[in-house]
Design an enzyme around this catalytic site. Sequence first.
Site, PDB file in Angstrom:
ATOM      1  N   GLU A 129      25.744   9.119  33.496  1.00  0.00           N
ATOM      2  CA  GLU A 129      24.881   9.839  34.432  1.00  0.00           C
ATOM      3  C   GLU A 129      23.900  10.723  33.668  1.00  0.00           C
ATOM      4  O   GLU A 129      24.214  11.219  32.579  1.00  0.00           O
ATOM      5  CB  GLU A 129      25.753  10.723  35.347  1.00  0.00           C
ATOM      6  CG  GLU A 129      24.933  11.547  36.333  1.00  0.00           C
ATOM      7  CD  GLU A 129      25.780  12.250  37.391  1.00  0.00           C
ATOM      8  OE1 GLU A 129      27.010  12.318  37.219  1.00  0.00           O
ATOM      9  OE2 GLU A 129      25.198  12.727  38.373  1.00  0.00           O
ATOM     10  N   ASN A 174      25.731  12.320  41.417  1.00  0.00           N
ATOM     11  CA  ASN A 174      24.889  13.184  42.239  1.00  0.00           C
ATOM     12  C   ASN A 174      23.415  13.048  41.847  1.00  0.00           C
ATOM     13  O   ASN A 174      22.522  13.183  42.681  1.00  0.00           O
ATOM     14  CB  ASN A 174      25.316  14.643  42.091  1.00  0.00           C
ATOM     15  CG  ASN A 174      26.747  14.867  42.588  1.00  0.00           C
ATOM     16  OD1 ASN A 174      27.278  14.061  43.344  1.00  0.00           O
ATOM     17  ND2 ASN A 174      27.361  15.952  42.165  1.00  0.00           N
ATOM     18  N   ASN A 198      25.620   7.758  46.598  1.00  0.00           N
ATOM     19  CA  ASN A 198      26.728   8.354  45.849  1.00  0.00           C
ATOM     20  C   ASN A 198      27.335   9.499  46.650  1.00  0.00           C
ATOM     21  O   ASN A 198      26.590  10.331  47.196  1.00  0.00           O
ATOM     22  CB  ASN A 198      26.216   8.918  44.512  1.00  0.00           C
ATOM     23  CG  ASN A 198      27.308   9.659  43.755  1.00  0.00           C
ATOM     24  OD1 ASN A 198      28.246   9.043  43.256  1.00  0.00           O
ATOM     25  ND2 ASN A 198      27.210  10.982  43.698  1.00  0.00           N
ATOM     26  N   GLU A 199      28.633   9.540  46.723  1.00  0.00           N
ATOM     27  CA  GLU A 199      29.369  10.662  47.336  1.00  0.00           C
ATOM     28  C   GLU A 199      28.630  11.242  48.548  1.00  0.00           C
ATOM     29  O   GLU A 199      28.475  12.461  48.676  1.00  0.00           O
ATOM     30  CB  GLU A 199      29.643  11.756  46.300  1.00  0.00           C
ATOM     31  CG  GLU A 199      30.550  11.274  45.204  1.00  0.00           C
ATOM     32  CD  GLU A 199      31.156  12.367  44.336  1.00  0.00           C
ATOM     33  OE1 GLU A 199      30.752  13.538  44.452  1.00  0.00           O
ATOM     34  OE2 GLU A 199      32.048  12.038  43.529  1.00  0.00           O
ATOM     35  N   TYR A 224      38.873  12.728  40.804  1.00  0.00           N
ATOM     36  CA  TYR A 224      38.971  13.600  39.623  1.00  0.00           C
ATOM     37  C   TYR A 224      40.233  14.429  39.774  1.00  0.00           C
ATOM     38  O   TYR A 224      40.531  14.907  40.882  1.00  0.00           O
ATOM     39  CB  TYR A 224      37.757  14.532  39.530  1.00  0.00           C
ATOM     40  CG  TYR A 224      36.486  13.809  39.157  1.00  0.00           C
ATOM     41  CD1 TYR A 224      36.214  13.489  37.831  1.00  0.00           C
ATOM     42  CD2 TYR A 224      35.568  13.436  40.129  1.00  0.00           C
ATOM     43  CE1 TYR A 224      35.044  12.812  37.482  1.00  0.00           C
ATOM     44  CE2 TYR A 224      34.403  12.760  39.795  1.00  0.00           C
ATOM     45  CZ  TYR A 224      34.144  12.450  38.464  1.00  0.00           C
ATOM     46  OH  TYR A 224      33.001  11.783  38.131  1.00  0.00           O
ATOM     47  N   GLU A 227      34.261   6.318  39.951  1.00  0.00           N
ATOM     48  CA  GLU A 227      34.293   7.545  39.135  1.00  0.00           C
ATOM     49  C   GLU A 227      35.736   8.009  39.134  1.00  0.00           C
ATOM     50  O   GLU A 227      36.311   8.248  40.206  1.00  0.00           O
ATOM     51  CB  GLU A 227      33.422   8.661  39.722  1.00  0.00           C
ATOM     52  CG  GLU A 227      31.945   8.476  39.494  1.00  0.00           C
ATOM     53  CD  GLU A 227      31.117   9.683  39.964  1.00  0.00           C
ATOM     54  OE1 GLU A 227      31.582  10.840  39.874  1.00  0.00           O
ATOM     55  OE2 GLU A 227      29.996   9.434  40.448  1.00  0.00           O
TER      56      GLU A 227
END
Length: 496
Positions: free
Chosen positions: A25, A70, A170-171, A241, A289
């Site tokens: 990233e 992000n 993403n997210e 995570y 991720e």
Amino acid sequence: MNRIKIDLERTSGNVSRNIFGGFAEHLYRCIYGGIYEPDSPLSDKNGLRTDVLAALQKLQMPIIRYPGGNFVSSYRWRDGIGPREERPARTDLAWAVTEPNHFGTNEFIHFCRELKAEPYLAVNCGDGDMREACDWVEYCNGTNDTTLVKLRRKHGFEQPHNVKYWGIGNEIDGSWQIGYKTPQEYARAFTEFGKAMKRVDHDIKLVAVGVSNWPGDIVERIQLLLEQAGNIIDYLSLHTYVGNFKNDFADYMTLSELFEERLSVCEGLIRAVSLDNRIRHPIAIAMDEWNVWYKTYPRVEDPSSLTKIPSDGEEVYNLEDALITGIALNSFIRHAHSVKMANLSELVNVFAPILTRPDGLVLQTIFYPFELYSRTCGQTALDVFWQGETFSGGKYTGIRTLDVSATLNEQKKQLILYVVNRSQTESMETTVSLYSGRFSGKVHASVVNGPDIKAENTFEIPDKVGIRESITKAEGQSFRYIFEPHSVTALICDIS
Ligand code: AHR
């Protein structure tokens, strides 16, 4: 006494090589000063750090996700192509820093080719639109004489990049995301983006954002998404995570249960909605991720704050973190039937297996289990039975001290057993046996370990944690092995 029993015919799925993927990233020193450092004497003519490339080559990552994260939710891919001196610097809204755009699509593709990895691009579904996403697919993969294809050719790439994997957003389920979307909004956006992108290139594989914000509106999100767009979704993305936030080793080691729970829940949801909606193709899980991230995790003091900005993400990993790497990979192997992609987040410097300085790099503790599994993993997962010592930690009791997975390499006639011994102090004597078939000679043991659970590899002492190799013999139906305390072990066993 611990027992591991394996039925070589009780297979549980093909292991996709893509579970050994990575993620790069635009975030602090991952790209700039990590992968790409044109002014460094350690870099090649393309600005890629050759020492980093050599270390990454050892991880044999078959796929790399890019450019975020992000970051992608306010990224304009056009900013990162063409002559470097003409590329605009922009404010990156995800991390509130200036992005120079010196590294972009073509540099990333070149980087992937150097590593023999497939590129996996995520499009901006935050403040970006469908047209922009489609144009990126066309720029990368187009073959007709369109303006975008001519532009790629002008940039020196006559042949299409053939980017097969495309993530949409993403997210998007997280309030911190630029362009956060409700389940309804994302289901609709994905459907439209996906439909249009597939019209540009029908052969691309689409990855939909599933869950990153645990627990939340998981059921509703997955249900709506699959109901509306299930027929064009190839992968559902999950992010995980973890960390030893309480500095409690036993509690930390029970994280196997969290991986199990998340994977099982999402598998179940996919199956249920697929059945209800007559979705006939398999929708796989992409844990695109995952990693340990807590020492530099953003402390959001103000609960109403919508920002999530870490310090610099330069986690220094220790041995207990490396055990978690083994535990996570074991869970992906145990769920090989559904987990078809996983991406270690991230590649370099930012919660990464490799830390760089201008004059060199250090291989962190988590590098070793990842390298070991990636190098030795067989093509078929096995459904293993094991029992023995247990421990309690956090909210759990009766957790098996050993965490186990196994694969079969049919061509080499080898059984590969992966075992994490989660005891801080005790060796675990174990009988490994087969229901049918026999061990036929060599057992090659590779052990990731170090002096204690807090041992770290640093520039000063880079090899406190590493891999030790040894060879023993095993004939017949079973053999005994003693797993060292706080270790990750791969046993590569010849079988007949
Ligand atoms: O990897 C760092 C960030 O973690 C990613 O940008 C985001 O997807 C996740 O929250």
